[in-house]
Every structure is written in C-alpha cells, then in structure tokens.
Design a protein around this motif. Structure first.
Motif, PDB file in Angstrom:
ATOM      1  N   SER A 107       0.839  -1.206   0.000  1.00 28.17           N
ATOM      2  CA  SER A 107       0.000   0.000   0.000  1.00 28.17           C
ATOM      3  C   SER A 107       0.873   1.256   0.000  1.00 28.17           C
ATOM      4  O   SER A 107       2.024   1.248   0.435  1.00 28.17           O
ATOM      5  CB  SER A 107      -0.911   0.008   1.224  1.00 28.17           C
ATOM      6  N   THR A 108       0.302   2.348  -0.504  1.00 33.00           N
ATOM      7  CA  THR A 108       0.997   3.627  -0.582  1.00 33.00           C
ATOM      8  C   THR A 108       0.184   4.680   0.138  1.00 33.00           C
ATOM      9  O   THR A 108      -1.046   4.734   0.003  1.00 33.00           O
ATOM     10  CB  THR A 108       1.195   4.049  -2.051  1.00 33.00           C
ATOM     11  N   THR A 109       0.869   5.529   0.924  1.00 27.01           N
ATOM     12  CA  THR A 109       0.204   6.649   1.573  1.00 27.01           C
ATOM     13  C   THR A 109       0.019   7.760   0.551  1.00 27.01           C
ATOM     14  O   THR A 109       0.994   8.280  -0.005  1.00 27.01           O
ATOM     15  CB  THR A 109       1.031   7.164   2.762  1.00 27.01           C
ATOM     16  N   PHE A 110      -1.219   8.119   0.294  1.00 32.13           N
ATOM     17  CA  PHE A 110      -1.520   9.084  -0.770  1.00 32.13           C
ATOM     18  C   PHE A 110      -1.600  10.499  -0.213  1.00 32.13           C
ATOM     19  O   PHE A 110      -1.706  10.723   0.998  1.00 32.13           O
ATOM     20  CB  PHE A 110      -2.843   8.719  -1.456  1.00 32.13           C
ATOM     21  N   THR A 111      -1.555  11.457  -1.118  1.00 33.29           N
ATOM     22  CA  THR A 111      -1.750  12.864  -0.776  1.00 33.29           C
ATOM     23  C   THR A 111      -2.532  13.519  -1.897  1.00 33.29           C
ATOM     24  O   THR A 111      -2.462  13.083  -3.054  1.00 33.29           O
ATOM     25  CB  THR A 111      -0.409  13.588  -0.578  1.00 33.29           C
ATOM     26  N   VAL A 112      -3.287  14.541  -1.566  1.00 35.74           N
ATOM     27  CA  VAL A 112      -4.087  15.255  -2.562  1.00 35.74           C
ATOM     28  C   VAL A 112      -3.334  16.501  -2.989  1.00 35.74           C
ATOM     29  O   VAL A 112      -2.957  17.327  -2.149  1.00 35.74           O
ATOM     30  CB  VAL A 112      -5.458  15.646  -1.974  1.00 35.74           C
ATOM     31  N   PRO A 113      -3.064  16.669  -4.271  1.00 36.70           N
ATOM     32  CA  PRO A 113      -2.363  17.879  -4.715  1.00 36.70           C
ATOM     33  C   PRO A 113      -3.248  19.102  -4.558  1.00 36.70           C
ATOM     34  O   PRO A 113      -4.481  18.991  -4.531  1.00 36.70           O
ATOM     35  CB  PRO A 113      -2.072  17.592  -6.194  1.00 36.70           C
ATOM     36  N   PRO A 114      -2.667  20.291  -4.449  1.00 35.22           N
ATOM     37  CA  PRO A 114      -3.479  21.512  -4.360  1.00 35.22           C
ATOM     38  C   PRO A 114      -4.325  21.688  -5.607  1.00 35.22           C
ATOM     39  O   PRO A 114      -3.973  21.211  -6.696  1.00 35.22           O
ATOM     40  CB  PRO A 114      -2.439  22.629  -4.242  1.00 35.22           C
ATOM     41  N   HIS A 115      -5.447  22.386  -5.453  1.00 36.98           N
ATOM     42  CA  HIS A 115      -6.265  22.709  -6.624  1.00 36.98           C
ATOM     43  C   HIS A 115      -5.469  23.634  -7.527  1.00 36.98           C
ATOM     44  O   HIS A 115      -4.608  24.394  -7.062  1.00 36.98           O
ATOM     45  CB  HIS A 115      -7.568  23.382  -6.195  1.00 36.98           C
ATOM     46  N   ARG A 116      -5.753  23.590  -8.801  1.00 37.98           N
ATOM     47  CA  ARG A 116      -4.938  24.346  -9.755  1.00 37.98           C
ATOM     48  C   ARG A 116      -5.014  25.853  -9.532  1.00 37.98           C
ATOM     49  O   ARG A 116      -4.112  26.593  -9.956  1.00 37.98           O
ATOM     50  CB  ARG A 116      -5.332  24.017 -11.183  1.00 37.98           C
ATOM     51  N   ASN A 117      -6.063  26.356  -8.866  1.00 38.67           N
ATOM     52  CA  ASN A 117      -6.133  27.792  -8.589  1.00 38.67           C
ATOM     53  C   ASN A 117      -5.927  28.094  -7.104  1.00 38.67           C
ATOM     54  O   ASN A 117      -6.479  29.058  -6.577  1.00 38.67           O
ATOM     55  CB  ASN A 117      -7.463  28.378  -9.076  1.00 38.67           C
ATOM     56  N   ALA A 118      -5.081  27.279  -6.437  1.00 39.69           N
ATOM     57  CA  ALA A 118      -4.814  27.458  -5.001  1.00 39.69           C
ATOM     58  C   ALA A 118      -3.862  28.635  -4.794  1.00 39.69           C
ATOM     59  O   ALA A 118      -2.681  28.479  -4.434  1.00 39.69           O
ATOM     60  CB  ALA A 118      -4.237  26.175  -4.407  1.00 39.69           C
ATOM     61  N   THR A 119      -4.380  29.844  -5.023  1.00 38.85           N
ATOM     62  CA  THR A 119      -3.560  31.051  -4.954  1.00 38.85           C
ATOM     63  C   THR A 119      -3.030  31.296  -3.546  1.00 38.85           C
ATOM     64  O   THR A 119      -1.900  31.781  -3.379  1.00 38.85           O
ATOM     65  CB  THR A 119      -4.371  32.263  -5.431  1.00 38.85           C
ATOM     66  N   SER A 120      -3.792  30.956  -2.530  1.00 41.51           N
ATOM     67  CA  SER A 120      -3.336  31.196  -1.154  1.00 41.51           C
ATOM     68  C   SER A 120      -2.101  30.367  -0.836  1.00 41.51           C
ATOM     69  O   SER A 120      -1.173  30.839  -0.169  1.00 41.51           O
ATOM     70  CB  SER A 120      -4.460  30.877  -0.162  1.00 41.51           C
ATOM     71  N   ILE A 121      -2.054  29.123  -1.318  1.00 44.88           N
ATOM     72  CA  ILE A 121      -0.884  28.274  -1.104  1.00 44.88           C
ATOM     73  C   ILE A 121       0.316  28.832  -1.865  1.00 44.88           C
ATOM     74  O   ILE A 121       1.440  28.902  -1.340  1.00 44.88           O
ATOM     75  CB  ILE A 121      -1.177  26.824  -1.534  1.00 44.88           C
ATOM     76  N   ALA A 122       0.070  29.244  -3.103  1.00 44.96           N
ATOM     77  CA  ALA A 122       1.151  29.807  -3.921  1.00 44.96           C
ATOM     78  C   ALA A 122       1.700  31.084  -3.303  1.00 44.96           C
ATOM     79  O   ALA A 122       2.924  31.266  -3.205  1.00 44.96           O
ATOM     80  CB  ALA A 122       0.646  30.083  -5.339  1.00 44.96           C
TER      81      ALA A 122
END
Length: 560
Positions: free
Chosen positions: A317-332
């Motif tokens: 098994s692999t521990t997954f992660t969700v990538p940021p949404h393409r318009n995640a301006t706050s993270i950027a």
C-alpha cells in the motif's frame, strides 16, 4: 617539548597562509560532450522519435564546483538548428556562451558543433540547461549542480545524500508540429498530454507507460532534493505525502530556511529542499500538479506521481496525498512570501539602493491582423506593447562589431499609453512589432516593475533575465502605485532569483546591477508566450578596462 610545539605552530601558520591557494587549486576544467540525437523514448507516453542529449530524457546532469571552468562540446546530429542555454549561469564576460538563438549566437546547424566555454563564478547550488530555440527544450534539458568551494560548507546541516528531481511536460505529438500548427492558425497550441517526474509520468489514463520514479530512503537520514521545473508552459506544485520540506535555496541562491508542505516552482526556477526521512517504513506518494489561477487559460490538469519508499519496506500500500487545486492562490502566495535571502556575512544581499534606471514593463497579450489565420487575427504577446521580432543574425555579434541595422536601442522604458492595466482592456489590442533593445551603462543599477495586464486574460508570467541575478523587492495586486508601493519594498533580505512570476492581475518589482557586458535576453519562460513575442533584450555596454569588457568571440562561434 616546547620546540615541537613551536614547530607545529609554524606548520599551522604556513597552512593558514597557503589555504586560499590550495583551495584555488581544487578548481579545474571540466569537459562534457553533448551529442544531440533522435531516440525513441518508450518509457513515457509514446514511442515517437524524440530529440535527446546522449540518448537520455532528461539529459545528463552537469556537475561542477564553484570557480570551475566548463568546456561543453555540443554536437548537433538532428535536422533542427540548435542552441543550448545554461539557465541561471551569469556568464561573466562570456555572453557568447549564453545560448539563446539569434540573441547571443547563431544556431548550431545540423552536422556542426560548438564548444561552450564559461566559468561558474560566485554561484553555487542548482541550475539547469536546456535548448533555447523552437520548442526543443521540451526534451532537451538537464540539471546543473554547482558545489561550493571546499572551504565553504553548506549554510545548513549537510545531508547524507543529494537527489535531482526534474519536473516536466510531455506531448505525444512532435512539439515542433504542435507549435507550427498553432502559429499557422493564430490560436494557442495544444496542451501537453502528461506531466513527468524525472521523465516518468506515473499512471496516466492517456499514456501507455505506467512507470513512475521510485526514490529509496533510509529512516533517520536527511536528503537534499534539487527540484527543477523544466516544463514548457506550466507552473507546478510539488509535495510528498507525510513529509514536510525545508526550503534552503532557490535559483542557486541560499534563503532563510523555512518548512512547507508544498512548494511552487515556475518554468525556469529551481528549488533545493531538505527532506527528513522521519518515518520507520512505508511508501509515500510524490506528486506534481499545475498552478494556474486564471479561469480562461487551459492547462494540462493531470498529476504526475512518483514514490518515496523506505528501504526494507515490504508493504504494497501507498500513503496518498491530494495535490493543491490548480487555482490554489493562497498556497502559492504563502510560499512566495516565505522566501527571504539568507543575507549573512558570507552571503550578503547586495541590493542596489540608488537607482539609475527606473523602468515599468507592462506584459500583455494582443491580437494582430493575419490574413491566413482563424478569423483574420493571430494571438501575440508584448512588453510595453512591443512584440519582439526575432532577427536573422546574432544581436550580440552585431553589437560587438558595431553593425547597424540588426536592432535599435529605443525599447520604451515605460508604456506609451497609460490605462487601467488590470481593469477593462482598451478596444484596440494591436501591438507594434520590432527588434528593439534597451541600453544600459556598465555597472548602472536598474529597478524594473513587471506589470501584468487584463488584455485578453490576466495570467502569471515567469520572467527570466539572462546574465544576472536580481532581487525581488516587492509584489502586489492590481496596478503598481509609484508613490505608495515603494514604501513597502523589502530592501534588507529580498529573495535573489533569475526567474520570477509577474503575478496574475498584479506586479512584481526587481532590482539588479548591470555589471556584465553583453546582450541579455529577458523573456517569459512560458514557451508559448515567448513564441508569441513576449521578450526583449538589454544591451549592456563595456566598462573601463579589460576586466569590465566582453571577451572576443571564440573561433568556432556558429555563423548564420
């Protein structure tokens, strides 16, 4: 006993005096040979013949130590004209080796070769090389690792291992056919079919290959990840499930370390991070995905994946992660706002305080008449409403030999017509065309405001300046206010870069000192925008004496 102590003291004094000489002797000449050839790449999305270097995708990593001289012979064995750019290398007095076609050199023609000869001076960290003509850099690219001199350790705890991670894009079709079709129609080109991590996409429904890069780590050890965005047209997020990353360097310049879950990197940018393998076992997903906060711009929304696996792990098994949404301006924005120059005694931030040239460059898309194009118009791009026209000769050669006619040095330092740049666009979206340069005196200081506009669509623009690093002293939303915004500039520890995002619907302010003679390209590192004309060049005059003058051209310099 006292005599022995004195003798040892004499030895230590001699070693101390000789140490700079001994260190200098460690710098040397490193030879590389790049055979540019066609090869079928079966591990990505198709088996089409692809332009590669030494048959590899990504290409070979160049290793050097600060103050080393590199001699890289590039042999062109494909049917395209070719040049190679050493992205981020300052090229002190060696503009002939910078690489952009028809700016610093004529292309290497099929069957010909050229030896790039330059010294890496006052730089250490991660940069990269890539083709700088047509769209060949889609597959013709690789890493440059510059190690510090032996007397200068890293300004952070030395990691147990270092790993290069190159993020890219892949087209099933020939990229030259893709852009040729778009040029003929006047419309945007097709987006890529997949993103890649070290040349592999991971499971993607539209790709035959399901391979992905697997990175093995040992519990308790620290790893330096040298992350490069070699994509043609997309800014990318990067993260690893279950692990935070400590950012220590961008664009071969040290920064104040900070911890983050996600990094943002634009085409042309590099980021070094420390990864602590702080789990005992397991397999963790590594992902890269696009960032684009403009709803009108199409991007390849597919996520490339790789795995980080602890040695000895047997679980499936692999521990997954969700990538940021393409318009995640706050993270950027949080990531970009966290970047600060190290500004230490050994690595000071030498920000120009007195400004000789204060410039405002507005970045825009436009529509120019085209009888053969869709609806009679083609999309163009411009700086201060000038769509750059590529010459048929080398601008550097024309400048060095004082040949008139190849260019003019009347590029406007300000837009000719002021308007609400981020508001409602004017009715006339036509641009002027020309090969215009802006002239700078040697050692003059420059402040440049890069202002995005709402013409056609606001968009992030990763702007790359050849030949120099610059300091990012400020950024903001909306229109730059010359009376208010400079009061908030960071002139103490601004991040030092060679590529910076002019933010969507906003502005960014940079400063640099023009202490490197030559002709230096400034362009958007979104390849589609460069193709449309979003580029210009600075011509920097010689200073006083030979140490401030451009070296003569090499004997094997390609001819147009």
């Amino acid at each position: 006993m006292l005599g022995k102590i004195r003798e040892w003291l004499r030895i230590l004094v001699v070693l101390a005096l000789l140490w700079p000489v001994l260190v200098q002797c460690t710098s040397n000449i490193r030879h590389y040979k790049f055979n540019v050839m066609m090869r079928n790449i079966t591990r990505v999305c198709s088996t089409k013949p692809t332009v590669t270097v030494n048959g590899k995708f990504p290409g070979p990593t160049i290793y050097a130590r600060e103050d080393d001289t590199l001699l890289i012979k590039v042999v062109n064995q494909v049917h395209y004209n070719l040049t190679v750019h050493w992205h981020g290398v300052k090229q002190i007095r060696t503009c002939w080796s910078d690489g952009p076609a028809y700016i610093a050199q004529c292309p290497i023609q099929p069957g010909k070769s050229y030896v790039y000869n330059f010294t890496v001076t006052e730089q250490r960290g991660t940069l990269f090389w890539h083709a700088h003509i047509l769209w060949l850099r889609a597959t013709v690219h690789g890493a440059i690792v510059i190690l510090p001199t032996l007397d200068l350790p890293y300004p952070f705890s030395k990691p147990q291992k270092e790993v290069v991670i190159i993020l890219g894009e892949w087209w099933k079709s020939d990229v030259e056919a893709v852009i040729d079709e778009a040029t003929q129609s006047g419309l945007p080109p097709n987006i890529s079919d997949a993103h890649t991590i070290n040349g592999l996409p991971g499971p993607v429904s539209t790709c035959l290959s399901q391979e992905r890069f697997n990175f093995l780590v040992e519990p308790g050890k620290k790893y330096l990840l040298r992350i490069i965005n070699a994509a043609l047209n997309e800014e990318l997020f990067f993260k690893i499930a279950g692990h935070n990353l400590t950012v220590v360097e961008v664009d071969a310049a040290y920064v104040k370390p900070f911890e983050t879950e996600t990094i943002l990197t634009a085409p042309g940018q590099t980021t070094n991070v420390i990864l602590s393998a702080n789990h005992k076992s397991g397999r963790y997903l590594m992902v890269t995905s696009p960032y684009m906060d403009s709803p009108l711009i199409l991007v390849n929304n597919k996520t490339a994946t790789a795995t980080l696996q602890y040695i000895g792990t047997n679980v499936s098994s692999t521990t997954f992660t969700v990538p940021p949404h393409r318009n995640a301006t706050s993270i950027a924005r949080k990531f970009m706002d966290s970047l600060r120059s190290l500004n230490s005694k050994k690595y000071p931030a030498k920000v120009p305080m007195k400004i000789d040239h204060s410039l405002l460059f507005i970045i825009s898309l436009g529509l120019n008449p085209c009888a053969s194009c869709y609806k009679g118009f083609r999309i163009v791009a411009a700086i201060n409403n000038v769509t750059f026209v590529m010459p048929s000769v080398s601008l550097l050669n024309a400048h060095f030999n004082n040949r008139s006619g190849a260019f003019t040095d009347d590029f406007p330092g300000f837009p000719q017509y002021a308007f609400d740049y981020t508001g409602i666009p004017p009715e006339n979206l036509r641009t002027m065309e020309g090969t215009k340069l802006y002239r700078l005196e040697y050692n003059s200081s420059v402040q440049l405001i890069l202002q995005d506009t709402g013409l056609l669509s606001p968009e992030n623009h990763p702007m790359h300046l050849h030949g120099f690093n610059f300091f990012v002293v400020g950024r903001g939303k909306g229109n730059f206010n010359p009376k208010v915004d400079p009061k908030n500039f960071n002139l103490v520890d601004p991040v030092e870069r060679n590529t910076i995002n002019a933010p969507s619907g906003g502005w960014v302010a940079i400063r640099f000192r023009a202490n490197n003679p030559g002709v230096w390209f400034l362009h958007c590192h979104l390849e589609v925008h460069t193709t449309w004309g979003l580029k210009m060049a600075f011509v920097v005059d010689n200073g006083n004496g030979p140490n401030e003058s451009l070296l003569p051209p090499p004997n094997d310099l390609p001819k147009c």
